[in-house]
Design an enzyme around this catalytic site. Structure first.
Site, mmCIF file in Angstrom:
data_model
loop_
_atom_site.group_PDB
_atom_site.id
_atom_site.type_symbol
_atom_site.label_atom_id
_atom_site.label_comp_id
_atom_site.label_asym_id
_atom_site.label_seq_id
_atom_site.Cartn_x
_atom_site.Cartn_y
_atom_site.Cartn_z
ATOM 1 N N ARG A 116 0.823 -1.216 0.000
ATOM 2 C CA ARG A 116 0.000 0.000 0.000
ATOM 3 C C ARG A 116 0.850 1.257 0.000
ATOM 4 O O ARG A 116 0.381 2.325 -0.390
ATOM 5 C CB ARG A 116 -0.986 -0.024 1.175
ATOM 6 C CG ARG A 116 -2.090 -1.050 0.973
ATOM 7 C CD ARG A 116 -3.015 -1.094 2.172
ATOM 8 N NE ARG A 116 -2.357 -1.615 3.350
ATOM 9 C CZ ARG A 116 -2.344 -2.899 3.693
ATOM 10 N NH1 ARG A 116 -2.965 -3.782 2.958
ATOM 11 N NH2 ARG A 116 -1.699 -3.304 4.769
ATOM 12 N N GLU B 289 4.910 -9.812 15.980
ATOM 13 C CA GLU B 289 4.307 -10.436 17.155
ATOM 14 C C GLU B 289 4.578 -11.950 17.163
ATOM 15 O O GLU B 289 4.929 -12.531 18.171
ATOM 16 C CB GLU B 289 2.807 -10.157 17.158
ATOM 17 C CG GLU B 289 2.200 -10.257 18.532
ATOM 18 C CD GLU B 289 0.725 -9.903 18.507
ATOM 19 O OE1 GLU B 289 0.272 -9.300 17.520
ATOM 20 O OE2 GLU B 289 0.049 -10.243 19.490
HETATM 21 P P1 AMP Z 1 3.583 -1.866 11.806
HETATM 22 O O1 AMP Z 1 4.886 -2.501 11.421
HETATM 23 O O2 AMP Z 1 2.933 -2.514 12.988
HETATM 24 O O3 AMP Z 1 3.698 -0.362 11.949
HETATM 25 O O4 AMP Z 1 2.572 -2.176 10.626
HETATM 26 C C1 AMP Z 1 2.604 -1.395 9.506
HETATM 27 C C2 AMP Z 1 2.128 -2.104 8.275
HETATM 28 O O5 AMP Z 1 1.012 -2.974 8.494
HETATM 29 C C3 AMP Z 1 1.678 -1.080 7.268
HETATM 30 O O6 AMP Z 1 2.207 -1.439 6.019
HETATM 31 C C4 AMP Z 1 0.179 -1.127 7.297
HETATM 32 O O7 AMP Z 1 -0.313 -1.075 5.989
HETATM 33 C C5 AMP Z 1 -0.190 -2.447 7.947
HETATM 34 N N1 AMP Z 1 -1.142 -2.316 9.046
HETATM 35 C C6 AMP Z 1 -0.921 -2.604 10.362
HETATM 36 N N2 AMP Z 1 -2.007 -2.414 11.111
HETATM 37 C C7 AMP Z 1 -2.972 -1.971 10.269
HETATM 38 C C8 AMP Z 1 -4.341 -1.579 10.451
HETATM 39 N N3 AMP Z 1 -4.959 -1.590 11.644
HETATM 40 N N4 AMP Z 1 -5.021 -1.171 9.355
HETATM 41 C C9 AMP Z 1 -4.420 -1.137 8.151
HETATM 42 N N5 AMP Z 1 -3.157 -1.506 7.916
HETATM 43 C C10 AMP Z 1 -2.426 -1.922 8.956
#
Ligand code: AMP
Length: 180
Positions: A64, A101
């Site tokens: 995305r 996780e």
């Molecule tokens: P993080 O590494 O936890 O910051 O996760 C980031 C990645 O996971 C990004 O590429 C987001 O597109 C996706 N992502 C994580 N949580 C969500 C959520 N609640 N809604 C949409 N995309 C998410």
């Protein structure tokens, strides 16, 4: 950045409860990307944040982050480089692993994607825990660019992902959600 425009864009983001697993409130940005006003407003707002800062490359995180990243690059007159999941890029790559996780994940980019002459914005659609962006940041930094900035379309404030990213790095987000 026009706050009213960003509120309009935020209102177009669709929340999907329990996707992809129970307990996650998934922010579906496709409903904002498909809206002509919102797509342009996001591109304009991101570009406004980085205009005149000498940005030469925007690195977008699969998948995305490719959408906004390419829009931003084109608006700035910069190049676009993809940060991808393992095994997708055809030429010589560098990689970075990070803890999730459950288990570990790896991201890759082409070894020749960024040079020490570049000023880079790393872009993703959403900041959640920050783990993915931290790995991307370390990987881009290892290529010794002149400067690195971080940009998101939106942030889930409740997960405090900003604290995961180095304090000295400038991190921008077009709008925030209060929850997790
Ligand atoms: P993080 O590494 O936890 O910051 O996760 C980031 C990645 O996971 C990004 O590429 C987001 O597109 C996706 N992502 C994580 N949580 C969500 C959520 N609640 N809604 C949409 N995309 C998410």
């Amino acid at each position: 950045m026009n706050r009213n425009d960003m509120e309009r864009v935020k209102a177009l983001v669709r929340n999907i409860p329990d996707f992809p697993v129970a307990g996650i409130q998934f922010k579906d940005l496709t409903t904002a990307f498909k809206d002509p006003f919102a797509l342009r407003a996001m591109a304009d707002a991101m570009a406004e944040l980085y205009e005149g800062r000498g940005v030469t490359k925007v690195a977008g995180i699969e998948s995305r982050g490719f959408i906004g990243g390419a829009l931003l690059a084109a608006k700035l007159g910069a190049g676009f480089v993809p940060i991808r999941k393992p095994g997708k890029l055809p030429a010589d790559t560098i990689s970075m692993s990070y803890d999730k996780e459950y288990g570990t994940d790896v991201i890759e980019m082409h070894r020749d994607a960024i040079t020490s002459d570049d000023v880079v914005v790393i872009h993703d659609d959403l900041l959640a825990t920050g783990g993915t962006m931290l790995a991307a940041f370390k990987m881009v930094k290892s290529m010794n660019p002149k400067a690195v900035y971080i940009n998101f379309v939106c942030t889930l404030k409740g997960l405090n992902g900003r604290a995961m990213l180095p304090a000295e790095v400038e991190v921008t987000s077009l709008f925030d959600f209060d929850g997790k």
